[in-house]
Design an enzyme around this catalytic site. Sequence first.
Site, PDB file in Angstrom:
ATOM      1  N   GLY A 148     -34.923  11.646   5.865  1.00  0.00           N
ATOM      2  CA  GLY A 148     -34.253  12.342   6.950  1.00  0.00           C
ATOM      3  C   GLY A 148     -34.361  11.547   8.239  1.00  0.00           C
ATOM      4  CB  CYS A 149     -32.271  11.534  11.286  1.00  0.00           C
ATOM      5  SG  CYS A 149     -31.965  13.314  11.432  1.00  0.00           S
ATOM      6  CE1 TYR A 150     -35.221  15.203  15.771  1.00  0.00           C
ATOM      7  CE2 TYR A 150     -34.363  16.775  14.170  1.00  0.00           C
ATOM      8  CZ  TYR A 150     -34.433  16.311  15.470  1.00  0.00           C
ATOM      9  OH  TYR A 150     -33.722  16.940  16.467  1.00  0.00           O
ATOM     10  CB  THR A 152     -36.240   7.647   9.760  1.00  0.00           C
ATOM     11  OG1 THR A 152     -35.780   7.848   8.418  1.00  0.00           O
ATOM     12  CG2 THR A 152     -36.129   6.168  10.109  1.00  0.00           C
ATOM     13  CB  SER A 153     -37.451   9.047  14.641  1.00  0.00           C
ATOM     14  OG  SER A 153     -37.800  10.420  14.624  1.00  0.00           O
TER      15      SER A 153
END
Length: 345
Positions: A148-150, A152-153
Amino acid sequence: MIRVAIAGATGYTGAELVKLITGHKEAKLAAVTSQSYSGRAIQEIFPAMRGVVDLVCEPLDINAISQRVDCVFLALPHKVSMGYAPQFIENKVKVVDLSADFRFQNASAYEAAYQEHSAKSLLNEAVYGLCELYRDKIAGSNLVGNPGCYPTSVLLPLVPLVRKGLVETCGIISDSKSGVSGAGRAPSLGSHFCEVNESFKPYKIGNHRHVPEMEEVISLEANEPVSITFVPHLLPLTRGMLSTIYARVTTGTTQSMIRTALMDQYDSDTFVRVLPQGEFPDIRHVRGTNFCDIGFHLDPGSGQLILVSAIDNLLKGAAGQAVQNMNILFGLEEQTGLELFPGAL
């Protein structure tokens, strides 16, 4: 030449994949599917692709598509991909799934956040596709769960420090902000222009489905259960994501040790940039790219560490990382097809 299909090509992530694969020198886009736009040309749905992509969206017929491709990207909703991945795998097609369906090792954790999993037998076969951390496992896989994007960050800056024992695993907090494209292309009141323009708000506090994904990865890395306090916010931007992560360092940890751990992990990686001391990420500097920029500050008196990361949620947080995973699966240089650079403005 890798023959590629994109299932769910008309969402924001699917459209980014179409663009990336069309420009990929080692891949050819062989099929695009869409339930909503079946029978319509991609260039009709996305006029920016006029004269560049001439494919027509087709229904998702697994057997028909399997005969024409080597790899499929499943840019489908959560709970849907698990119905298609097993047969693609059986048909010897490599799968990169951009939903949450194959991100978890623990079926119970997935089911608590989403629904009952109908392909549990594949969870042990699937590899979590955070490229810079798990590339060796990805290379030998047939099924990748694109993060997911979150997560990953949050995980890219945090995991190297957890591995080295430099941060306490209790009390980790992530304060994260995302552009509106993270909500997807389907119209909704929450992402309506008038609702988000000139505004800034938190959402899904205490029940965001990316939390168990992050916690599973960190717990496996720490070899103990880890809980994360996660507060997502909606930015009045189309794309981009910035996460500020707070953690206490372990006794004796110095700023130099933090930097060394991050550089040891990422110094040879193209897409993760550890910024010079005193500099911090800016969404503007990663938008439209597959980069993740990381900065940090350690207060030596309190032992409070602040990590900051920035990514493009549609690229490093989704389609770009998916193509990076495909490159690893097929033994290509990871940056192939991802030579993207931000503009000056």
